[in-house]
Design a protein around this motif. Structure first.
Motif, mmCIF file in Angstrom:
data_model
loop_
_atom_site.group_PDB
_atom_site.id
_atom_site.type_symbol
_atom_site.label_atom_id
_atom_site.label_comp_id
_atom_site.label_asym_id
_atom_site.label_seq_id
_atom_site.Cartn_x
_atom_site.Cartn_y
_atom_site.Cartn_z
ATOM 1 N N SER A 43 23.848 -23.936 -40.376
ATOM 2 C CA SER A 43 23.416 -23.186 -39.194
ATOM 3 C C SER A 43 22.184 -23.789 -38.523
ATOM 4 O O SER A 43 22.062 -23.760 -37.291
ATOM 5 C CB SER A 43 23.116 -21.736 -39.570
ATOM 6 N N SER A 58 17.579 -26.045 -25.223
ATOM 7 C CA SER A 58 18.496 -25.679 -26.298
ATOM 8 C C SER A 58 17.685 -25.484 -27.572
ATOM 9 O O SER A 58 16.488 -25.824 -27.630
ATOM 10 C CB SER A 58 19.517 -26.795 -26.514
ATOM 11 N N ARG A 59 18.339 -24.961 -28.618
ATOM 12 C CA ARG A 59 17.623 -24.788 -29.875
ATOM 13 C C ARG A 59 17.129 -26.125 -30.404
ATOM 14 O O ARG A 59 15.999 -26.249 -30.880
ATOM 15 C CB ARG A 59 18.512 -24.107 -30.918
ATOM 16 N N PRO A 239 14.271 -16.333 -27.546
ATOM 17 C CA PRO A 239 15.579 -16.970 -27.771
ATOM 18 C C PRO A 239 15.981 -17.065 -29.240
ATOM 19 O O PRO A 239 17.177 -17.095 -29.539
ATOM 20 C CB PRO A 239 15.396 -18.363 -27.156
ATOM 21 N N ASN A 240 15.000 -17.074 -30.156
ATOM 22 C CA ASN A 240 15.348 -17.068 -31.576
ATOM 23 C C ASN A 240 16.080 -15.781 -31.953
ATOM 24 O O ASN A 240 17.090 -15.815 -32.661
ATOM 25 C CB ASN A 240 14.075 -17.181 -32.423
ATOM 26 N N ASP A 242 17.515 -13.697 -29.815
ATOM 27 C CA ASP A 242 18.770 -13.653 -29.061
ATOM 28 C C ASP A 242 19.879 -14.372 -29.826
ATOM 29 O O ASP A 242 21.019 -13.872 -29.919
ATOM 30 C CB ASP A 242 18.600 -14.319 -27.695
ATOM 31 N N LEU A 243 19.555 -15.548 -30.353
ATOM 32 C CA LEU A 243 20.544 -16.338 -31.080
ATOM 33 C C LEU A 243 20.981 -15.641 -32.355
ATOM 34 O O LEU A 243 22.189 -15.565 -32.652
ATOM 35 C CB LEU A 243 19.974 -17.716 -31.401
ATOM 36 N N LYS A 246 23.233 -12.760 -31.574
ATOM 37 C CA LYS A 246 24.552 -13.246 -31.160
ATOM 38 C C LYS A 246 25.375 -13.656 -32.375
ATOM 39 O O LYS A 246 26.562 -13.303 -32.495
ATOM 40 C CB LYS A 246 24.393 -14.428 -30.208
ATOM 41 N N LEU A 247 24.752 -14.396 -33.290
ATOM 42 C CA LEU A 247 25.476 -14.872 -34.474
ATOM 43 C C LEU A 247 25.926 -13.715 -35.358
ATOM 44 O O LEU A 247 27.062 -13.708 -35.857
ATOM 45 C CB LEU A 247 24.590 -15.838 -35.274
#
Length: 294
Positions: A43, A58-59, A239-240, A242-243, A246-247
């Motif tokens: 991941s 992006s990440r 965003p961390n 958010d990701l 989402k996962l």
């Protein structure tokens, strides 16, 4: 599956009591990464930490920029000899060595992660500048005043005696050397304590410190020019979360997940909820070892 169930149950029994997390921290950390290492690798890759995002990144871009930014803030150059405390599988050490030309030595408690870090350095052609060894952050196997700088990415939360870790870093740093990094932290107050306990149980963490506790630990170790802050003062961490949300939303229902993924999902959701409420956050510090008189 029965082996995984047994291993996960054994780990969860260990972390249920904060005293065990403190007194059996080595076993806790080893068991945790034995359980989650494959998922982390798939991941997150070799840099298994959060990142401060810039616009449109992006990440992968944010992670690399985040690591380089820390090196630049610390003044790391090609002349630096740097300690990466709790270095994991080596992503930050490799990025910082390639970015600055510095020599970086990483230490980590888990032998399998040290071997993986060594492999990652070889793949990037950095064996001559990056090395790793198994060591405890509170008992570093180095002489006094060896390093010009030291850093850590979100790993002191695994260490029960954080004040002792700060003292060890101060011992191995040269006069005026910088100690900097990021860590998982909690706000003050009963609600934050409850959030922190859930996060610690699901991530194999000894305890989360507050910013005041971090500042006190740095001062007690003899550091000066101390700066500690919520990482949100430096940029965007949303965003961390958010990701992660989402996962976890894309996974099957909780009761259909394997035991390890069930635990990791619980942990991710607790971290996201804590970050959204402000009870949990990524803290930043930058301090300097006392400058000795000439």
């Amino acid at each position: 599956m029965s082996t995984e169930i047994d291993a996960t149950a054994q780990f969860q029994a260990l972390v249920a009591d904060p005293r065990h997390r403190r007194d059996d921290s080595t076993a806790m950390v080893e068991q945790y990464y034995a359980l989650v290492g494959d998922v982390y690798r798939e991941s997150w890759g070799p840099s298994q930490h959060m990142a401060c995002y810039g616009p449109g990144q992006s990440r992968e871009e944010a992670t690399e920029a985040h690591e380089k930014d820390l090196a630049d803030r610390a003044g790391i150059t090609a002349d630096s000899y740097v300690l990466d405390l709790c270095s994991g599988v080596g992503g930050p050490a490799c990025t910082i060595a390639a970015h600055t030309g510095a020599r970086v030595t990483g230490v980590d408690l888990v032998a399998d992660r040290v071997r993986e870090a060594q492999d990652n350095a070889r793949k990037r052609g950095l064996e001559g500048r990056v090395s790793f060894r198994v060591a405890d952050a509170t008992a570093l196997p180095f002489d006094d005043s060896v390093f010009t700088a030291a850093y850590s990415f979100e790993a002191l939360c695994h260490v029960p005696d954080k004040h002792r870790a700060h003292r060890e870093v101060a011992r191995v740093l040269r006069s005026g050397g910088v100690w900097t990094g990021y860590d998982w932290m909690r706000a003050a107050g009963p609600q934050a304590d409850e959030v922190a306990e859930t996060i610690c149980r699901t991530h194999g963490l000894a305890a989360l410190a507050t910013l005041d506790e971090l500042r006190q630990g740095l001062a007690a170790a003899g550091f000066t020019d101390i700066h500690v802050s919520d990482g949100r003062d430096l940029g965007d961490w949303a965003p961390n979360w958010d990701l992660l949300e989402k996962l976890t939303a894309e996974l099957p229902p909780r009761d259909q997940l394997p035991p390890v993924l069930r635990m990791m999902t619980d942990g991710a959701r607790a971290a996201c909820a804590g970050a959204r409420s402000g009870d949990f956050f990524i803290g930043y510090w930058h301090a300097r070892r006392t400058q000795e008189e000439p």
